[in-house]
Design a protein around this motif. Structure first.
Motif, short mmCIF file in Angstrom:
data_model
loop_
_atom_site.label_atom_id
_atom_site.label_comp_id
_atom_site.label_asym_id
_atom_site.label_seq_id
_atom_site.Cartn_x
_atom_site.Cartn_y
_atom_site.Cartn_z
N VAL A 46 0.86 -1.20 0.00
CA VAL A 46 0.00 0.00 0.00
C VAL A 46 0.89 1.24 0.00
O VAL A 46 0.64 2.22 -0.71
CB VAL A 46 -0.93 -0.01 1.24
N GLN A 47 1.95 1.18 0.81
CA GLN A 47 2.92 2.27 0.87
C GLN A 47 3.47 2.57 -0.53
O GLN A 47 3.51 3.72 -0.96
CB GLN A 47 4.07 1.84 1.80
N ALA A 48 3.82 1.51 -1.25
CA ALA A 48 4.39 1.68 -2.60
C ALA A 48 3.39 2.36 -3.52
O ALA A 48 3.76 3.24 -4.31
CB ALA A 48 4.80 0.33 -3.16
N SER A 49 2.10 2.00 -3.42
CA SER A 49 1.11 2.61 -4.32
C SER A 49 0.90 4.10 -3.99
O SER A 49 0.71 4.92 -4.88
CB SER A 49 -0.21 1.85 -4.30
N VAL A 50 0.96 4.45 -2.69
CA VAL A 50 0.83 5.87 -2.31
C VAL A 50 2.05 6.67 -2.81
O VAL A 50 1.92 7.77 -3.34
CB VAL A 50 0.65 6.02 -0.77
N LEU A 51 3.25 6.08 -2.68
CA LEU A 51 4.47 6.76 -3.16
C LEU A 51 4.44 6.93 -4.68
O LEU A 51 4.83 7.98 -5.20
CB LEU A 51 5.72 5.98 -2.73
N ASP A 52 3.96 5.90 -5.38
CA ASP A 52 3.84 6.01 -6.84
C ASP A 52 2.90 7.15 -7.22
O ASP A 52 3.15 7.90 -8.16
CB ASP A 52 3.30 4.69 -7.44
N LEU A 53 1.79 7.25 -6.48
CA LEU A 53 0.82 8.31 -6.74
C LEU A 53 1.46 9.69 -6.55
O LEU A 53 1.26 10.60 -7.37
CB LEU A 53 -0.40 8.15 -5.81
#
Length: 281
Positions: free
Chosen positions: A211-218
Motif C-alpha cells: 500500500v505504501q508503494a502505491s501511495v508513493l507512486d501516486l
C-alpha cells in the motif's frame, strides 16, 4: 529561464517554542539545553532558525527521528500552529511581498483553502470520516467559494478517479476504507483547488509495504503530471530517497544538513545523517 530560479515558497528563520523561555536558556541556548529542552523552565525549542526554499515542481524531503521538530514545522507551515517568529513568502500570494505568518486569520484561511493542501499522517485530522468521500472534497471546494453542486461533483469524481478510488465507492464514507484508501482520499481532497504547494506529513507511516508503494507512486505521478511543489516529511530515509529531489535532515529542532538527496545519501556529512544512511543500507 531555469524553472528552479525562483522559489515558490521561502522560509526564513522559523522558530517555534513551547513555553516562555527563561534567562537560563534564552541567553546561552546552546550550552544549557538538553537536546531542545530547557531543564530550568521546561521550554521546548521545537523549531530553531529553520530556513529553506521550495522550487516549482520540486519535492523537498524532511527527515529526522521522532521529536526532531519536522511535524511541528509542517503544522506551522499550514497554520495549524502559530510560529514564535520567522518569515514565510509565497510567490503566488501578493506578489511574494507579504510574510504569511503575520497575516490575519481570514487571510491565512484563504491561503490554506486556495494555495496549499495538506495530507496528515492521521487521516482523522484531514477527513470527516462520516461524510462521503466526494463530500469531503466538496467541503474543501465550498471553503474556497465554490457553489455549483454539478461542478463540485464533477471535480470530486475526477480527483477520486485520479487517485484510484473506484466510482462505486465515491459516495461511501472514508471510515469504511483501508488506511491506504483514506490517504488517497486525503490526497484528492488536498488537490481539489489545484494548490501550487502540497504538504505531506508521514503519509505512509503504518501502511503495509504494498500500500505504501502505491501511495508513493501516486505522489511521484502527481509531481510529474501536475508539477506541484511538495514538502514531504518522513522518519524513513527510504521514502525520502524515493521521492525527494532535495532533502533536509532535522535533529532536536534544527536543520543539521541539507542538499541534493543523492548527495546526502552518498556523502553524509553529520554523524547523525551517517547513522541514518547506515541504517538504510
Amino acid at each position: 529561464m531555469n524553472k528552479f530560479e525562483y522559489p515558490v515558497l521561502s522560509i526564513r528563520n522559523l522558530n517555534k517554542q513551547f513555553g516562555p523561555g527563561c534567562n537560563h536558556c534564552q541567553n546561552q541556548k546552546e550550552s544549557t539545553l538538553i537536546k531542545n529542552y530547557c531543564p530550568v523552565c521546561g521550554t521546548v525549542y521545537a523549531c530553531q532558525d529553520i530556513s529553506f526554499d521550495l522550487y516549482p515542481g520540486e519535492i523537498l524531503g524532511i527527515v529526522g527521528e521522532s521529536g526532531s521538530g519536522k511535524s511541528t514545522l509542517m503544522r506551522c507551515l499550514y497554520f495549524d500552529q502559530e510560529v514564535t517568529s520567522g518569515e514565510a513568502i509565497l510567490s503566488t500570494y501578493e506578489h511574494g511581498e507579504r510574510n504569511l505568518f503575520q497575516e490575519s486569520p481570514q487571510r491565512k484561511r484563504y491561503i490554506r483553502n486556495h494555495l496549499m493542501g495538506k495530507v496528515y499522517q492521521n487521516p482523522l485530522l484531514g477527513l470527516k470520516m462520516d461524510f462521503t468521500s466526494i463530500g469531503n472534497i466538496a467541503e474543501k471546494l465550498i471553503s474556497a467559494g465554490s457553489r455549483s453542486v454539478e461542478e463540485m461533483e464533477a471535480r470530486g469524481r475526477e480527483l477520486l478517479e485520479y487517485v484510484n478510488i473506484p466510482a462505486f465507492r465515491m459516495k461511501e464514507a472514508p471510515k469504511n476504507f483501508s488506511g491506504g484508501m483514506q490517504q488517497r482520499v486525503q490526497i484528492a481532497k488536498a488537490l481539489s483547488n489545484r494548490p501550487p504547494i502540497l504538504l505531506l506529513d508521514e503519509v505512509t507511516t503504518g501502511l503495509d509495504l504494498s500500500v505504501q508503494a502505491s501511495v508513493l507512486d501516486l505522489i511521484k505521478y502527481l509531481q510529474r503530471e501536475m508539477n506541484i511543489s511538495m514538502v514531504v516529511v518522513s522518519h524513513d530515509l527510504g521514502v525520502i530517497r524515493m521521492l525527494a529531489d532535495r532533502s533536509m535532515v532535522m535533529l532536536d529542532g534544527k536543520v543539521i544538513e541539507q542538499g541534493l538527496t543523492d548527495q546526502i545519501l552518498e556523502d553524509p556529512q553529520s554523524p547523525y545523517t551517517q547513522q541514518l544512511v547506515h541504517s538504510l543500507l
